[in-house]
Structure formats: structure tokens, C-alpha cells
Scaffold this motif. Structure first.
Motif, PDB file in Angstrom:
ATOM      1  N   ARG A 284       0.476  -1.161  -0.363  1.00  0.00           N
ATOM      2  CA  ARG A 284       0.063   0.038   0.575  1.00  0.00           C
ATOM      3  C   ARG A 284       0.972   1.222  -0.134  1.00  0.00           C
ATOM      4  O   ARG A 284       0.799   2.287  -0.423  1.00  0.00           O
ATOM      5  N   GLY A 285       2.245   0.979   0.309  1.00  0.00           N
ATOM      6  CA  GLY A 285       2.626   2.059   0.717  1.00  0.00           C
ATOM      7  C   GLY A 285       3.121   2.462  -0.751  1.00  0.00           C
ATOM      8  O   GLY A 285       3.584   3.927  -1.218  1.00  0.00           O
ATOM      9  N   LEU A 286       3.675   1.463  -0.845  1.00  0.00           N
ATOM     10  CA  LEU A 286       4.287   2.083  -3.159  1.00  0.00           C
ATOM     11  C   LEU A 286       3.130   2.277  -3.864  1.00  0.00           C
ATOM     12  O   LEU A 286       3.548   3.581  -4.000  1.00  0.00           O
ATOM     13  N   GLN A 287       1.579   1.915  -3.459  1.00  0.00           N
ATOM     14  CA  GLN A 287       0.472   1.947  -4.078  1.00  0.00           C
ATOM     15  C   GLN A 287       0.940   3.894  -3.980  1.00  0.00           C
ATOM     16  O   GLN A 287      -0.104   4.664  -5.046  1.00  0.00           O
ATOM     17  N   ALA A 288       0.500   4.743  -2.786  1.00  0.00           N
ATOM     18  CA  ALA A 288       0.018   5.271  -2.491  1.00  0.00           C
ATOM     19  C   ALA A 288       1.645   6.285  -3.363  1.00  0.00           C
ATOM     20  O   ALA A 288       0.578   7.398  -3.677  1.00  0.00           O
ATOM     21  N   LEU A 289       1.886   5.770  -3.130  1.00  0.00           N
ATOM     22  CA  LEU A 289       3.700   6.644  -3.283  1.00  0.00           C
ATOM     23  C   LEU A 289       3.333   6.884  -5.176  1.00  0.00           C
ATOM     24  O   LEU A 289       3.658   8.100  -5.526  1.00  0.00           O
ATOM     25  N   LEU A 290       3.243   6.000  -6.283  1.00  0.00           N
ATOM     26  CA  LEU A 290       3.078   5.537  -7.534  1.00  0.00           C
ATOM     27  C   LEU A 290       1.871   6.294  -7.487  1.00  0.00           C
ATOM     28  O   LEU A 290       1.994   7.618  -8.996  1.00  0.00           O
ATOM     29  N   TRP A 291       0.309   6.581  -6.711  1.00  0.00           N
ATOM     30  CA  TRP A 291      -0.840   7.265  -7.197  1.00  0.00           C
ATOM     31  C   TRP A 291      -0.677   8.603  -7.341  1.00  0.00           C
ATOM     32  O   TRP A 291      -0.540   9.535  -8.104  1.00  0.00           O
ATOM     33  N   ALA A 292       0.614   9.568  -6.704  1.00  0.00           N
ATOM     34  CA  ALA A 292       1.364  10.796  -5.736  1.00  0.00           C
ATOM     35  C   ALA A 292       1.847  11.010  -6.833  1.00  0.00           C
ATOM     36  O   ALA A 292       1.818  11.896  -7.968  1.00  0.00           O
ATOM     37  N   ARG A 293       2.901  10.439  -7.450  1.00  0.00           N
ATOM     38  CA  ARG A 293       3.653  10.346  -8.674  1.00  0.00           C
ATOM     39  C   ARG A 293       3.725  10.577 -10.125  1.00  0.00           C
ATOM     40  O   ARG A 293       3.438  11.847 -10.795  1.00  0.00           O
ATOM     41  N   SER A 294       2.079   9.707  -9.926  1.00  0.00           N
ATOM     42  CA  SER A 294       1.347  10.179 -11.524  1.00  0.00           C
ATOM     43  C   SER A 294       0.997  11.067 -11.491  1.00  0.00           C
ATOM     44  O   SER A 294       0.611  11.849 -12.133  1.00  0.00           O
ATOM     45  N   GLU A 295      -0.010  11.594 -10.456  1.00  0.00           N
ATOM     46  CA  GLU A 295      -0.518  12.826 -10.597  1.00  0.00           C
ATOM     47  C   GLU A 295       0.039  13.783 -10.728  1.00  0.00           C
ATOM     48  O   GLU A 295       0.043  14.867 -11.430  1.00  0.00           O
ATOM     49  N   GLU A 296       1.857  13.982 -10.368  1.00  0.00           N
ATOM     50  CA  GLU A 296       2.240  15.315 -10.352  1.00  0.00           C
ATOM     51  C   GLU A 296       2.414  15.253 -11.696  1.00  0.00           C
ATOM     52  O   GLU A 296       3.146  16.669 -12.514  1.00  0.00           O
ATOM     53  N   LEU A 297       3.327  13.946 -12.468  1.00  0.00           N
ATOM     54  CA  LEU A 297       3.285  14.063 -13.813  1.00  0.00           C
ATOM     55  C   LEU A 297       2.214  14.260 -14.457  1.00  0.00           C
ATOM     56  O   LEU A 297       2.674  14.642 -15.844  1.00  0.00           O
ATOM     57  N   THR A 298       1.340  13.749 -14.743  1.00  0.00           N
ATOM     58  CA  THR A 298       0.437  13.837 -15.564  1.00  0.00           C
ATOM     59  C   THR A 298      -0.621  15.479 -15.102  1.00  0.00           C
ATOM     60  O   THR A 298      -1.393  16.069 -16.234  1.00  0.00           O
ATOM     61  N   GLY A 299      -0.478  15.767 -14.336  1.00  0.00           N
ATOM     62  CA  GLY A 299      -0.979  16.797 -13.784  1.00  0.00           C
ATOM     63  C   GLY A 299      -2.616  16.097 -13.958  1.00  0.00           C
ATOM     64  O   GLY A 299      -3.466  17.918 -13.745  1.00  0.00           O
ATOM     65  N   VAL A 300      -3.495  14.973 -13.849  1.00  0.00           N
ATOM     66  CA  VAL A 300      -4.422  15.149 -13.366  1.00  0.00           C
ATOM     67  C   VAL A 300      -4.669  14.138 -12.098  1.00  0.00           C
ATOM     68  O   VAL A 300      -3.801  13.273 -11.585  1.00  0.00           O
ATOM     69  N   ARG A 301      -6.041  14.718 -11.435  1.00  0.00           N
ATOM     70  CA  ARG A 301      -5.764  14.122  -9.896  1.00  0.00           C
ATOM     71  C   ARG A 301      -7.732  13.915  -9.885  1.00  0.00           C
ATOM     72  O   ARG A 301      -8.344  13.881 -10.097  1.00  0.00           O
ATOM     73  N   PRO A 302      -7.090  12.331 -10.111  1.00  0.00           N
ATOM     74  CA  PRO A 302      -8.934  11.495 -10.474  1.00  0.00           C
ATOM     75  C   PRO A 302      -9.131  10.915  -9.149  1.00  0.00           C
ATOM     76  O   PRO A 302     -10.994  11.928  -9.340  1.00  0.00           O
TER      77      PRO A 302
END
Length: 303
Positions: A284-302
Motif C-alpha cells: 500500500r505504501g508503494l501504491q500511494a507513492l505511485l499515485w502521488a507521483r502519477s498525479e504530479e507527472l500527469t497533472g490529473v487528480r482522479p
């Protein structure tokens, strides 16, 4: 499913449902779109090449004469294309019942997306992360809606999961890059599932993998012609490889957070069942990290 083996005959009526399938011009995506259309869904084929997409529409229509099909240009390696496609799809469809994140690239030489991300991670994960986030307002709130993301047995490979070098500037290994992107697909699914549950949404997030399927996806594998001649006899057809995705997308008993794959020969072939993913994919820690990084890189916050 009288014999306990789920197949296309077990797909319930999809009339009235709107399904978006990425990479629907060939292979697994084409067969997924074909079966959804055959069972009554309106299917949006989201494809990079409109010419190949038009050929896929013709192909499906030849076997499903009353198919309701739409074509949408989508290049997952370009976030501007993802945004344009999401706007067009969302504008045409106020409600979306199913999003199948199927498209992908595999084992490519080092290339970059339009925004400068390593191609496999940028296409397979970031493009789908952004598309899902941009379409989610059309999906969330629709009873029985689902987001199904296609992963791979390749996620088990023990390569480092590096979220710092997303441009592959330090080093590049095509197999490690593919594994990272498919691990990301699973982590995204599990995190999305948890967030949907927390939001009280009726939308389910699931994942699937095709096992070993004979598609053009592996064309970038070194010595692919030789490998294909040796291994094609062991690989199952694209139609069989699409069954885990179709079960995750349509089986009324399927639940959020589940992962489907083939039931035989170390999950390389067979009929779809719930399978397990790696321990790392469930971190879950890696999942949350990936989500935050993906938001940062794409500018999309699902969510």
C-alpha cells in the motif's frame, strides 16, 4: 459455465452499456471490443491509428453486423492527445459503464513520450492513469460501472521499481521498463479500488492479464521472429487471451480489487479465474507513492 470454465458465452447482455476500449484495433483489444459489441454494448474503439481503427471496425462489423461501434483517436504517449480524447468521449457520452485500459507497448528500445517520459511507463501506466482520471466523472455514479486495467505476468520480474528515473536517463533495460509499467498497472488498480470504496462509489476497479497470447505486442522482443516460431505453438489465441479482461469487465460476480488470469500452465493459458499478484504489487505504501507521483507527472487528480 456449466463445466466451470468461463468463456464468451457467459457474458451477460450488455445492451445499453457504453464501453471504451483502448488499443482496440488489434489483438486483445480487438477481441475484447468484438465480444462486448456482440453482446449489445456500444463500444468506443480508442486507437492511435484511425486507419487501423477503421479496419478494426470493419472486422468487427463483418462478424457482428448490428454492432454499435465508434472510433476515437487516442495516443497514450501524448497527454495532450489523452486530454483531447477524454474530452471528445466525455462530450459524446454523459455516462460510461466500462473503461478497459488495454493498450500497451512492450520491450521497446529506449524512446520517450511527447512529455519526455520513458515510453513503456508513459504509455502503459501514465497514459491510462490520466485517461481514467479524466473520464472518471462519467463513470463514477453509474451503477455497475467498472475500470479494468490489463496487467501482465511480467509484473513478477524482480527488477527495481524506480519512480525517480521516469525518463530512463540513468540506464535503460527494456525488460525492466516493461515490468515496471505492468507492476504500476496493478498498483494503480488496487489504489483506485481503495479510493472508490472510500468514496462510496458504485464503480469497481479490477485488473486482468492474458497469460501467453499470440499477438503483435511482442514484436519488439530481440529475435522476435525466431522466438515467435518457437513459442507460438504454446501461446493461446488473442480471443482466449481476452477472456480474463472480459470476465473482469462483465461477470456479475466479479468484485473490485480482483485480478483475473488464465487457469492453466502457470497462468499462461486457459480459462479466466481469480489469480494472485506479487506481494510487491500489494504494497500500500508503494501504491500511494505511485499515485502521488502519477498525479504530479500527469497533472490529473482522479479522486
Amino acid at each position: 459455465m456449466a463445466d466451470g470454465r468461463w468463456d464468451e458465452d457467459d457474458i451477460p447482455d450488455q445492451t445499453g452499456r457504453v464501453a471504451v476500449v483502448t488499443g482496440a484495433n488489434s489483438g486483445l483489444g480487438l477481441e475484447t471490443a468484438r465480444q462486448l459489441a456482440a453482446h449489445g454494448a456500444t463500444v468506443v474503439l480508442a486507437v492511435r491509428s484511425l486507419d487501423r481503427g477503421a479496419a478494426a471496425v470493419e472486422d468487427i462489423a463483418s462478424s457482428v453486423p448490428d454492432a454499435r461501434l465508434e472510433l476515437q483517436q487516442l495516443d497514450l504517449a501524448s497527454l495532450s492527445s489523452v486530454r483531447a480524447a477524454a474530452e471528445a468521449i466525455g462530450g459524446a457520452h454523459p455516462r460510461i459503464d466500462l473503461l478497459v485500459n488495454n493498450a500497451g507497448v512492450m520491450y521497446t528500445e529506449r524512446q520517450l513520450t511527447a512529455e519526455g517520459f520513458e515510453l513503456q511507463f508513459g504509455t502503459n501506466h501514465l497514459g491510462h492513469f490520466a485517461l481514467t482520471g479524466l473520464l472518471l466523472d462519467r463513470i463514477v455514479g453509474v451503477d455497475g460501472s467498472r475500470v479494468v486495467t490489463v496487467a501482465s505476468l511480467g509484473h513478477w520480474a524482480p527488477f527495481a521499481f524506480d519512480l525517480d528515473d521516469v525518463r530512463a536517463e540513468d540506464r535503460y533495460n527494456r525488460f525492466a521498463a516493461y515490468s515496471r509499467s505492468k507492476l504500476a498497472n496493478l498498483m494503480f488498480t488496487y489504489e483506485l479500488h481503495r479510493r472508490l470504496v472510500a468514496a462510496g462509489a458504485p464503480t469497481a476497479a479490477l485488473a486482468a492479464h492474458p497469460g501467453g497470447s499470440d499477438t503483435e505486442l511482442a514484436r519488439h522482443v530481440p529475435f522476435s521472429d525466431l522466438m515467435h516460431s518457437r513459442l507460438s505453438a504454446l501461446a493461446q489465441s488473442a480471443a482466449m487471451g481476452a477472456l480474463p479482461t472480459l470476465r473482469a469487465a462483465t461477470d456479475p460476480t466479479a468484485g473490485g480489487g480482483q485480478y483475473y488470469g488464465p487457469d492453466r500452465l502457470f497462468e499462461t493459458r486457459g480459462h479466466p479465474i481469480v489469480v494472485r499478484s506479487s506481494r510487491r504489487s500489494q504494497d500500500r505504501g508503494l501504491q500511494a507513492l505511485l499515485w502521488a507521483r502519477s498525479e504530479e507527472l500527469t497533472g490529473v487528480r482522479p479522486l
